[in-house]
Design a protein around this motif. Sequence first.
Motif, short mmCIF file in Angstrom:
data_model
loop_
_atom_site.label_atom_id
_atom_site.label_comp_id
_atom_site.label_asym_id
_atom_site.label_seq_id
_atom_site.Cartn_x
_atom_site.Cartn_y
_atom_site.Cartn_z
N ASP A 84 -62.07 -60.62 17.89
CA ASP A 84 -63.40 -60.50 17.29
C ASP A 84 -64.10 -61.86 17.21
O ASP A 84 -65.31 -61.96 17.40
CB ASP A 84 -63.30 -59.90 15.88
N ARG B 49 -59.58 -46.86 18.68
CA ARG B 49 -58.70 -46.01 19.48
C ARG B 49 -58.25 -44.76 18.72
O ARG B 49 -58.21 -43.69 19.26
CB ARG B 49 -57.49 -46.82 19.96
N GLY C 24 -66.45 -61.64 33.40
CA GLY C 24 -66.70 -61.47 31.97
C GLY C 24 -68.16 -61.31 31.62
O GLY C 24 -68.55 -61.44 30.47
N HIS D 267 -54.27 -52.39 18.95
CA HIS D 267 -52.91 -52.38 18.42
C HIS D 267 -51.89 -52.90 19.43
O HIS D 267 -50.74 -52.50 19.42
CB HIS D 267 -52.52 -51.03 17.82
N ARG E 156 -65.33 -62.61 20.68
CA ARG E 156 -66.37 -61.69 21.13
C ARG E 156 -67.66 -61.80 20.31
O ARG E 156 -68.75 -61.87 20.87
CB ARG E 156 -65.86 -60.25 21.07
N HIS E 157 -67.48 -61.78 18.99
CA HIS E 157 -68.68 -61.65 18.17
C HIS E 157 -69.16 -62.97 17.58
O HIS E 157 -70.36 -63.13 17.34
CB HIS E 157 -68.44 -60.62 17.07
N HIS F 43 -74.81 -58.17 18.37
CA HIS F 43 -73.90 -58.92 17.49
C HIS F 43 -74.45 -59.05 16.07
O HIS F 43 -73.70 -59.23 15.13
CB HIS F 43 -73.65 -60.31 18.07
N CYS G 155 -57.66 -51.08 22.32
CA CYS G 155 -56.82 -50.32 21.38
C CYS G 155 -56.68 -50.99 20.03
O CYS G 155 -56.47 -50.35 19.04
CB CYS G 155 -55.43 -50.10 21.99
N MET H 157 -66.42 -57.72 -6.79
CA MET H 157 -65.64 -58.32 -5.71
C MET H 157 -66.31 -59.56 -5.15
O MET H 157 -67.54 -59.60 -5.03
CB MET H 157 -65.48 -57.29 -4.59
N ASN H 158 -65.52 -60.54 -4.79
CA ASN H 158 -66.08 -61.79 -4.26
C ASN H 158 -66.17 -61.72 -2.75
O ASN H 158 -65.34 -61.11 -2.10
CB ASN H 158 -65.20 -62.97 -4.65
N THR I 67 -67.93 -62.15 25.36
CA THR I 67 -67.61 -60.73 25.31
C THR I 67 -66.81 -60.25 26.52
O THR I 67 -66.57 -59.06 26.67
CB THR I 67 -68.90 -59.89 25.20
N ASP J 235 -69.49 -51.84 -5.30
CA ASP J 235 -69.77 -53.27 -5.48
C ASP J 235 -69.11 -54.17 -4.44
O ASP J 235 -68.90 -55.35 -4.65
CB ASP J 235 -69.39 -53.72 -6.91
N PHE K 25 -52.09 -45.64 21.52
CA PHE K 25 -51.55 -45.93 22.85
C PHE K 25 -50.06 -46.25 22.79
O PHE K 25 -49.37 -46.27 23.79
CB PHE K 25 -52.30 -47.10 23.49
N ASP L 248 -70.56 -55.16 23.37
CA ASP L 248 -70.95 -56.53 23.71
C ASP L 248 -72.40 -56.79 23.30
O ASP L 248 -72.90 -57.90 23.44
CB ASP L 248 -70.81 -56.78 25.22
N TYR M 26 -65.58 -55.09 9.32
CA TYR M 26 -64.47 -55.29 8.39
C TYR M 26 -64.86 -54.74 7.01
O TYR M 26 -64.09 -54.04 6.36
CB TYR M 26 -64.11 -56.78 8.27
N ARG N 148 -69.47 -65.07 21.10
CA ARG N 148 -70.21 -64.26 22.10
C ARG N 148 -69.57 -64.31 23.48
O ARG N 148 -70.27 -64.19 24.48
CB ARG N 148 -71.68 -64.69 22.18
N ARG O 280 -58.71 -62.92 7.88
CA ARG O 280 -58.30 -61.72 8.62
C ARG O 280 -59.06 -61.52 9.94
O ARG O 280 -58.86 -60.53 10.63
CB ARG O 280 -58.49 -60.49 7.75
N ARG O 281 -59.95 -62.45 10.26
CA ARG O 281 -60.74 -62.26 11.49
C ARG O 281 -59.81 -62.34 12.71
O ARG O 281 -59.12 -63.34 12.92
CB ARG O 281 -61.79 -63.36 11.60
N LEU O 282 -59.81 -61.28 13.51
CA LEU O 282 -58.96 -61.28 14.70
C LEU O 282 -59.51 -62.26 15.72
O LEU O 282 -60.73 -62.45 15.83
CB LEU O 282 -58.93 -59.89 15.33
N PRO P 182 -69.27 -56.63 -1.67
CA PRO P 182 -70.36 -57.44 -1.10
C PRO P 182 -70.53 -57.13 0.38
O PRO P 182 -69.55 -57.00 1.10
CB PRO P 182 -69.87 -58.89 -1.28
#
Lengths: 167, 792
Positions: free
Chosen positions: A30, B279, B21, A47, A33-34, B31, A45, A1-2, A39, B58, B714, B28, B118, A37, A25-27, B60
């Motif tokens: 995210d 959730r 925040g 969803h 937050r990540h 990271h 949820c 997988m690549n 946060t 496999d 939810f 939090d 992910y 930073r 696909r990065r939300l 990555p």
Amino acid sequence: MNPEELFLVELTVNGNPLSARVPARRLLSDFLRHDLRLTGTHVGCEHGVCGACTILLDGKPVRGCLIFAVSVSGSNVTTVEGLVNNDGSLGVVQRAFHESHGLQCGFCTPGFITTIHAFLKENPHPTEEEAREAIAGNLCRCTGYQNIIKSVLRAAELIDSGVRDDH
Amino acid sequence: MTTKSFGEPILRKEDPRLVSGQGRYLDDLGHEALAAAFLRSPHASARILDIDVTDALDVPGLIGIYTYEDLEGRVAEPLPLLIPHPALLNGRTGYPLANEFVRHVGEAIVMVIAEDRYIAEDVVELIKVSYDVLQPVVGIQNAKAAHNAVHPSVPNNVSAHSVKEVGDARAMIKAAPHKLSLDLFIERSACSPLEGKGVYAIWEEDSQELRLWSSTQTSTGVRAAVAAKLDLPLQKVECIAPDVGGGFGVKIMHPWPEEVLIPWAARKLNRPVKWSEDRREHFISSAHERAQEHHIEVGFDEEGRILGLDVTFFHDNGAYTPYGIIIPLITSTQLLGPYKPASYRVEFTSLFTNTVLVIPYRGAGRPQGVFAMERTVDAIAKYLRLDRTVVRERNFIQPDEMPYDLGLIFQDGRPLEYDSGNFPASMAMLKEMVGWDNFETMRSEYAAQGRKIGIGVACYVEGTGVGPYEGGFVQVETSGRINVATGLTSQGQGHQTVFAQIVADELGVPIEDVFVTTGDTRRFPYAVGTFASRAAVMSGNAIALAARQVRDKALRLAGEALECDPHDLEIVDGIVRVKGDHTKSIALKTVAVLSNPLRYAFDESAKAATQFAVGDTSKPPVPEDQEPGLEGKDYYSPMASTFANGMHAVIIEILPDTAEVKILRYVVVHDCGRVINPMIVEGQIHGGVAQGVAGALFERMAYDESGQLQNASFMDFLMPYATEIPTVEAGHLETPSPLNPLGIKGAGEAGVIPGSAVFASAIEDAEGFEIRRMPISPSELWELRRTMKENA
Ligand code: FES
Ligand code: FES
């Protein structure tokens, strides 16, 4: 997988222009937050139901967990951190939450603050019922909402009295 | 005078950080940490035949895949049974990762560690597990029938059985002039904090130390459990509860499988590892509560006085019992509320089912007990055609009977004795506030418009502030900053504010100077945890005692410095001064310097201190019975719990076509002793009532017969929004507790307890037919109405 392909995203976050490379696909939640930073935007949820991840996209409240970061290229994103006044003092909605005991654990709070910030721009003089409706898309497990409604009305009052709010 | 802050609605110190925040919740942090994700059982009961990871290897970014076979040492042993009890004959706990069998949907089978979440979830998708699916046991009826067993070694599915008797209730009922029997049921619900659980661990290879953060209600508990599991000295493990996004009970359980596995992986990989619950995981792999089925026999006289009460109930404890049988124990003892039946018998059976485990959710068994008791009192009133509040008043324990011994043993193993409370006064206040005596007029007014309304009432008593102990630490820095620490944790109760209020008053310092740390084992290693409405009572009193020590020490040192009797001194706004002669004074921060005789004048306070000669030169600089530093530590350990109480009333309207329940008014009278911060107590009541409304009208766990939770999101679990929750009108009574120095009682759980009872009372009043099961949805109520009409 690549390893995953990365895409360029260029946007303005809390007034700062920036660019980054992210997987498709990065939300957005995210990413904020990540990767950035920031946060203050919370995830309750993932969803689209709780509203904890609500941010302002070009001024409109949206759920960060339902949007891919790549799809907001070119936009203006404001998070709860960005609603603090330039001198570091609390923004008007933030201050109203503090004064009205509008939070307990504080986890839902950023999503309410962004939502209410946008709402008051549209309706600066809400009735109690309008205030209730305005927050009816966000979940809070701690407060029973009573003091959040109070916070909406208090924020409107503070704005009226000319209290500083930079955003 | 320093403004007194105890009893004042002081705005919260934690807010500015949280509203901007700057809160730091579990996810939090870290990271850069590796991320964990879990493969969880899709079956309620199954034997694991094979785990095939071939396709996953496999990907990555994959770091490791772990199954039960990979676990080492004590990590591979069953998780601890935290609270054993003689009645818990067949306690069972799971493993961190399933060992051959899975007993509920959501049980963890495989842990995947990867560079990010992910990728970890991608890997989980690629792992294939084959199962021999077994017949699950779902619901109390199936558990009782025991055609299948959750644990083969417990063929009747009974984990615990208990009988308690005060007097001969069965004989008394037999001899009573009137008798009734009732069958009642309460459905499952769950805490559902907005933030799920989470764990983050860092292993320091050089010092062989583990630092871990958990979104927990007990960092000391997690620390001890993890140290034991990983076979590390306690001194080598520190646990911190960061900002926690709500708990309500579910986070008092420990160690959760992930609390053992994440630190274990961090040490094994020598890399920081983090897991944040999503959730769906929270719904299927954390915990639920509430499901109980009650059968009641009651005997009473013409006046409605209860002569004998005989309660038999079944409690669904889910697949495992790591938290013991606290819930049915509380139900069985707190069921009686403010009443004094002449005799009482209670028998419970706790049952295994193939569902997620059951541990306390705010209220912890009390909502079910109160539902049982209040339904019974309402039934008596109806039978005798008496006002529901009159029957209640006739059965109340009277103020002059306090302290009142109920003849039972409470959950803390101590005699169940109410310390104080004035139930008739509470009821009078409630009736006045809600307009009880004028309700029939209101009913006819609505009826004239074709509208149907009803009124309900429910009372409870809540044992709060259970032991064994909490501690407090108070320290004055030479800068004037006051550091306060206590070991228990915070999940939104405003501890940084209320504990600062206590210290500000006890010590005579501005509240702005007081900084409180909770839930950090580095700051205070001895603690039990935050549950059972105990934090304010336990840590509040411990901190007050510690502050008094600091005050005594400060006065003594200041007395030496100012050459006067410490009794003539007072502390106001951080200044120690002679009463009546304010020219003779010394700042508390300067006293802090004097308390720690160093040779270096490193700051302004130190310089200021050099002008005072302290101490007796014939003695060592730090005399034998003293310690350097202006600080104190103390513990509070009560003989018994303190009992708060309250009464709720609700006026509802039921829509004719849809059977929807609209709340017109919700009135609360509560008595939690002396109040530290009325704004915060009221907030607790609001939040509790919201969960009470939720549990009565909206929330349930919809398990199907195969043990699948059908509403694990939810979207489908109907947690109320602002539009469903009423404005609470609250009235306060303050009957101080004689049991602790501050006279306080707990308030955290109060709001939720009478929820199901008060709505059942109101719906029954509006509709005229019996309400025996809660929660009740509009469609259920509509259906009930239809069948009642048919049968009529
Ligand atoms: S986290 Fe986005 S709506 Fe709940
Ligand atoms: S304050 Fe805790 S969820 Fe809203």
